[in-house]
Write an enzyme that holds these catalytic residues in place. Structure first.
Site, short mmCIF file in Angstrom:
data_model
loop_
_atom_site.label_atom_id
_atom_site.label_comp_id
_atom_site.label_asym_id
_atom_site.label_seq_id
_atom_site.Cartn_x
_atom_site.Cartn_y
_atom_site.Cartn_z
N SER A 115 0.81 -1.21 0.01
CA SER A 115 -0.05 -0.07 0.01
C SER A 115 1.03 1.17 0.06
O SER A 115 1.97 1.12 0.34
CB SER A 115 -0.85 -0.01 1.38
OG SER A 115 0.05 0.30 2.43
N ASP A 116 0.46 2.24 -0.37
CA ASP A 116 1.02 3.74 -0.16
C ASP A 116 0.76 3.81 1.24
O ASP A 116 -0.02 3.33 2.06
CB ASP A 116 0.39 4.73 -0.88
CG ASP A 116 1.41 5.98 -1.08
OD1 ASP A 116 2.15 5.82 -0.50
OD2 ASP A 116 1.16 6.69 -2.13
N CYS A 117 1.58 4.69 1.89
CA CYS A 117 1.59 4.67 3.30
C CYS A 117 0.39 5.44 3.90
O CYS A 117 0.11 6.33 3.68
CB CYS A 117 2.94 5.76 3.74
SG CYS A 117 4.27 4.88 2.86
N ASP A 118 -0.30 4.57 4.74
CA ASP A 118 -1.57 4.66 5.40
C ASP A 118 -2.69 4.64 4.43
O ASP A 118 -3.78 5.19 4.93
CB ASP A 118 -1.34 6.28 6.26
CG ASP A 118 -0.38 6.01 7.41
OD1 ASP A 118 -0.38 4.84 7.93
OD2 ASP A 118 0.38 6.90 7.43
N SER A 119 -2.45 4.27 3.17
CA SER A 119 -3.71 4.26 2.36
C SER A 119 -4.52 2.87 2.73
O SER A 119 -5.82 2.95 2.22
CB SER A 119 -3.28 4.02 0.90
OG SER A 119 -2.63 2.97 0.61
#
Length: 813
Positions: free
Chosen positions: A285-289
């Site tokens: 994932s992108d960070c915190d997506s």
């Protein structure tokens, strides 16, 4: 304390920092286990390792900062490392304060390297980056997985992260990424990968924060046609053609579904349609997506459902803490199972095995690298070359190259004139040096008068301008170096204007009014509308220098002096400043529209050079030289060559049997020779030349693009009077159009292959016969579209225009 809680506590205690030492397969707890058997497959070795993990240990190792399993001798590992244009500081990479590993080669941002249109250069740069990354890893200062490249097309000039991409054209990006990934990872058949690259952000991500819209909550509405034609090709090149090791899903949703919870994107398209099926390939994932799936997207009704939706859809790793925190609850509720959890971990650890993480160091070529392999003289020369090749000459009344001597002096004015970290942009490491234009000019013993000037797009501070006037008064030649930097354009920061800031424009026009040769170096990734400078007869020349890296000042001064001839081409369109009032950043459609807004449709002038109906200040591919060139096709050196009509079925029949996909079939040179002759018709200057080949014509569905890039190459150092051949291979997929259903189709009709942006040389031909589908775009499964929060289902998929599929040779209307 429960096993799950104790496992989480272990995660919290052990997380953080760069990767620890490698596992010990000789004397450690794993000795004798299959994971240490170098004769077994990566998948089998990884599966044996994961079978030794307890459930809490599995769940704890689903975040980017994995604690490992100490009892098994599996050390902590940081999956998040960055190397956008050199090994980047922060995240999993730790630079020392001094001495060894205090720096790494800092290349230009991809937008400037993209302007070089030189795939051999990109491969060489990526090879240096992966070499230095390995050296950092061997010193326990980084991991082996690098979350680069950013391959989203740069379609809107306001996007703050455009500097991270090679440009706006999907064909260009697709070729660029092939060269880049081969340099980062090595050849597909190598036993060991150099590093693992990660193509991001999948997909439809090109907005940070604009007019109340944020990347975390944006729902990109994209038709199958635009997905297949524009947004997806660079990612297809990553997966199908380059075998990249990892993908990153993005913050945004596409057609109602958050990308990290979308099995249509992550399974149907990525793994099934593109055949990205190796067990060692994984999605982060992108960070915190993952958190965004719950809020603000509100796709999943609970946090546990959000992490389950992501894991089951095919997001194997969470950049963040949502997986290790909420997957235990999802597991307890039966929202995920062991098979899916094991699948994710096996994919990740298979990739580490392919990197040699568990193997004896003496058996690996990359485990021998050290700081002696970082920032070598060859790497530093390459950083200079990458900057110099990308610089684009946009205007020149003959003032360039500058003819300076001991009795003439130079005024260097502007906030970039003495730049330091501005030269690097974002995602940068610690460079061995940062050579500004001022430093480079002084190193060449030029007489220089320097003054800082207004920068960015902020308020004027005219109290400091007196120094600029004094520098200009004392000099014979004036060079203004300004534009944009990451205070204006960056991750999380889109622009509100694409015009030169009024203070900068005011100063430039006042300086130019002195009647001395005045050159503007336009810096930064995003294009600024230079129409006022083009129209000003007192502005002698304009060069675009992008974000040029550690040797940027050296390259800029050498181009000004003529020691290096400019040959870069704009990788994006330079729009008039009024463009931003004509189209919203949230508009994902590319084609022009004449809607009134009454029925929900809005007017649009179109996007990118392919569809924009207005008059650009400078078009995609623009770029001048210090010499003159004649470009021609051998059969006719001045005008248009018309060939006989070609049969679509004959072109398909000529496709080599070894070609894995029909769209990659080359256009047979025996039927349509496309190589061009490039002659330096000047008398003094040797120069590089970038040959661009575009297709246009009346074929495929209307509206039709004005032209599309189908081939390019860079010829280096063509001497005055010399003629070279530009090899321009065209594929059938490049000639094909994409229909409303997303299918790539070779249509009958009229075609024109034109050389260069404005050049007259062209080849005209016709294709006849039945349209042939080269690539069938898969449809979402409507039978499972029953609502939010259910794995593999979701509302919001775009299905308009879909119908029954058609096979090869089927007529397409």
């Amino acid at each position: 304390m429960s096993p799950l809680r104790s496992g989480l506590a272990a995660f919290l205690c052990l997380a953080g920092g760069a990767s620890a030492l490698f596992p010990d397969c000789v004397n450690g707890p794993l000795k004798g286990e299959l994971v240490c058997d170098t004769s077994a497959s990566p998948r089998d070795r990884a599966a044996s390792l994961i079978s030794l993990f307890t459930v809490p240990e599995k769940l704890n190792n689903t975040g980017n900062t994995s604690p490992g399993v100490p009892r098994l001798g599996v050390p902590p590992y940081e999956w998040w490392n960055e190397a956008l244009h050199g090994v980047a500081a922060g995240h999993g990479v730790n630079f020392s304060d001094a001495g060894d590993f205090s720096h790494a080669t800092s290349f230009p941002q991809p937008i400037l390297m993209g302007a070089a249109f030189d795939d051999e250069l990109i491969h060489a740069v990526a090879t240096v980056v992966s070499t230095e990354a390995r050296a950092f890893n061997n010193a326990n200062r980084s991991g082996l997985d690098y979350w680069t490249p950013n391959i989203n097309p740069y379609k809107d000039p306001r996007w703050g992260r455009g500097q991270e991409t090679p440009g706006e054209d999907p064909y260009h990006l697709s070729q660029y990424v092939r060269a880049l990934i081969a340099g980062l990872q090595g050849d597909k058949d190598d036993k060991y990968k150099r590093v693992v690259a990660t193509c991001k952000h999948f997909v439809g991500y090109d907005l940070e924060t604009w007019n109340g819209n944020y990347r975390y909550q944006f729902d990109a509405q994209i038709s199958p046609q635009d997905l297949a034609e524009y947004y997806m090709p660079p990612f297809q090149s990553c997966a199908r053609d380059s075998n990249v090791g990892a993908f990153m899903c993005s913050y945004n949703a596409v057609n109602g579904v958050p990308t990290c919870a979308d099995p249509y994107l992550l399974q149907t398209i990525l793994r099934e349609h593109w055949g990205w099926t190796d067990e060692e390939q994984w999605v982060t994932s992108d960070c915190d997506s993952i958190q965004n799936i719950y809020l603000p997207h509100e796709w999943s009704p609970t946090r546990e459902q959000a992490v389950a939706d992501a894991l089951n859809a095919g997001t194997d790793l969470n950049c963040g803490t949502y997986y290790p925190k909420y997957l235990p609850g999802a597991y307890a509720q039966g929202l995920i199972n062991d098979t899916t959890l094991d699948r994710a971990l096996i994919r990740q650890y298979s990739s580490l095995i392919r990197l040699g993480y568990f193997d004896p160091p003496e058996a690996q070529p990359y485990r021998q690298l050290n700081f002696n392999n970082v920032s070598t003289p060859e790497a530093e020369a390459l950083a200079y070359r990458a900057a110099a090749e990308g610089i684009v000459l946009l205007k020149n009344d003959g003032a360039l190259p500058l003819a300076l001597n001991a009795s003439t002096s130079l005024a260097l004015i502007g906030d970039w004139a003495n730049a330091t970290t501005q030269l690097q942009g974002n995602y940068a490491g610690q460079a061995p040096y940062l050579h500004s234009p001022l430093h480079a000019a002084q190193a060449r013993n030029l007489t220089v008068h320097y003054a800082a000037g207004p920068g960015g797009q902020g308020d004027p501070t005219t109290n400091s301008w007196d120094a600029a006037w004094a520098a200009a008064d004392a000099a014979d030649v004036i060079v203004y170096v300004g534009g944009l930097d990451i205070s204006v354009e960056a991750e999380g920061l889109d622009r509100n204007s694409i015009a030169w800031s009024p203070p900068q424009l005011d100063m430039i026009s006042a300086l130019a009014a002195q009647g001395k040769p005045t050159v503007v170096l336009a810096m930064g990734a995003g294009q600024l509308d230079s129409a006022p400078l083009v129209a000003n007869p007192n502005v002698s020349a304009i060069l675009w220098g992008g974000v040029p890296g550690q040797a940027g000042g050296d390259a800029l001064i050498d181009v000004l002096l003529g020691d290096k001839a400019p040959a870069g081409r704009l990788p994006v369109t330079q729009y008039p400043a009024s463009y931003i009032a004509e189209i919203a950043m949230t508009e994902m459609a590319l084609r022009p529209a004449n809607g009134s807004g009454e029925d929900g449709a809005s007017a649009s002038p179109g996007r990118t050079y392919m569809w924009y109906t207005g008059r650009p200040t400078f078009p995609f591919g623009a770029g001048l030289h210090y010499t003159t060139f004649n470009a021609s096709f051998p059969s006719n050196s001045t005008t248009t060559t018309t060939t006989s009509t070609l049969s679509i079925s004959a072109l398909l029949a000529a496709c080599p049997p070894s070609t894995p996909h029909k769209d990659l079939c080359p256009l047979p040179a025996s039927l349509l020779p496309t190589n061009a002759l490039i002659t330096n018709t000047g008398k003094t200057h040797a120069s590089d030349y970038v040959a661009l080949l575009f297709v246009s014509g009346t074929h495929g569905p209307a509206p039709r693009p004005q032209r599309r890039l189908v081939a390019y190459t860079r010829l280096r150092d063509i001497a005055a009077g010399e003629t070279r051949t530009a090899a321009l291979e065209v594929s059938l997929g490049s000639l094909a159009r994409v229909d409303e259903r997303g299918r790539r189709v070779l249509f009958p009709g009229a075609y024109r292959l034109g050389l260069d942006v404005d050049g007259p040389p062209a080849i005209e031909f016709a294709l006849e016969g039945e349209a042939a589908v080269l690539d069938e775009w898969p449809e979402p499964d409507e039978s499972v579209r029953v609502g939010k929060g259910v794995v593999g289902v979701g509302e919001g998929y775009f299905v308009g225009g879909y119908g029954s599929g058609g096979g090869e040779g089927q007529e397409v209307l």
